[in-house]
Design a protein around this motif. Sequence first.
Motif, short mmCIF file in Angstrom:
data_model
loop_
_atom_site.label_atom_id
_atom_site.label_comp_id
_atom_site.label_asym_id
_atom_site.label_seq_id
_atom_site.Cartn_x
_atom_site.Cartn_y
_atom_site.Cartn_z
N LYS A 106 0.80 -1.23 0.00
CA LYS A 106 0.00 0.00 0.00
C LYS A 106 0.83 1.27 0.00
O LYS A 106 0.32 2.33 -0.33
CB LYS A 106 -0.92 0.01 1.22
N PHE A 107 2.08 1.18 0.43
CA PHE A 107 2.92 2.36 0.54
C PHE A 107 4.25 2.12 -0.18
O PHE A 107 4.62 0.98 -0.46
CB PHE A 107 3.19 2.72 2.00
N ILE A 108 4.95 3.20 -0.41
CA ILE A 108 6.28 3.13 -1.04
C ILE A 108 7.30 2.86 0.05
O ILE A 108 7.25 3.46 1.12
CB ILE A 108 6.59 4.45 -1.77
N SER A 109 8.23 1.97 -0.23
CA SER A 109 9.28 1.67 0.74
C SER A 109 10.31 2.78 0.73
O SER A 109 10.77 3.21 -0.32
CB SER A 109 9.95 0.34 0.39
N ALA A 110 10.69 3.25 1.91
CA ALA A 110 11.75 4.24 2.01
C ALA A 110 13.10 3.60 1.66
O ALA A 110 14.01 4.27 1.22
CB ALA A 110 11.79 4.83 3.41
N SER A 111 13.21 2.30 1.86
CA SER A 111 14.43 1.56 1.54
C SER A 111 14.08 0.08 1.62
O SER A 111 13.57 -0.36 2.62
CB SER A 111 15.52 1.87 2.56
N PRO A 112 14.31 -0.70 0.63
CA PRO A 112 14.79 -0.43 -0.72
C PRO A 112 13.71 0.23 -1.57
O PRO A 112 12.54 0.29 -1.17
CB PRO A 112 15.13 -1.82 -1.25
N PRO A 113 14.08 0.72 -2.79
CA PRO A 113 13.10 1.42 -3.63
C PRO A 113 11.96 0.50 -4.08
O PRO A 113 12.14 -0.71 -4.19
CB PRO A 113 13.92 1.88 -4.83
N GLY A 114 10.83 1.10 -4.33
CA GLY A 114 9.66 0.35 -4.80
C GLY A 114 8.58 0.28 -3.75
O GLY A 114 8.67 0.90 -2.69
#
Length: 146
Positions: A106-114
């Motif tokens: 549901k959200f974008i990962s701050a790390s790793p990308p995606g």
Amino acid sequence: MLFIATSNSIASLPPELRRRFTLGTFFFDLPSAEERETIWRIYLKKYDVSGDLPDDEGWTGAEIKEFYRKAHRVRMTLAEASRLIVPVSHSAGEQIQSLRQMASGKFISASPPGVYRYEEAVAAQGRRVILRNEPVTLLAPPRSEA
């Protein structure tokens, strides 16, 4: 204008407000071993302390900072300072797992990308649960010698 907001519980924010943040909603999980290593180096330079570092599995950046700060300000050994830190991953482990499950996909990962992905895998050898924020490899059961 650019608005940036942080929240420890996005579930309490109404969707009408959340949709206003059009650059995305990011999920910051606990730092990886590599990320923690970078954090350790930053605070090692800032505080004049030395000694053996504790097992930092599950530590946050704030806990690493507080560890060094206590050792430096109170002039205690690193071993003494480590006994005064209870990682949030231990004190609120169930809440962190719940947040990870809620954020997965549901959200974008701050790390790793995606997109943030949380997977829970149960190891085939025993009943230990392995929690990861990375691709999961299931262990094959041991072969019996007949």
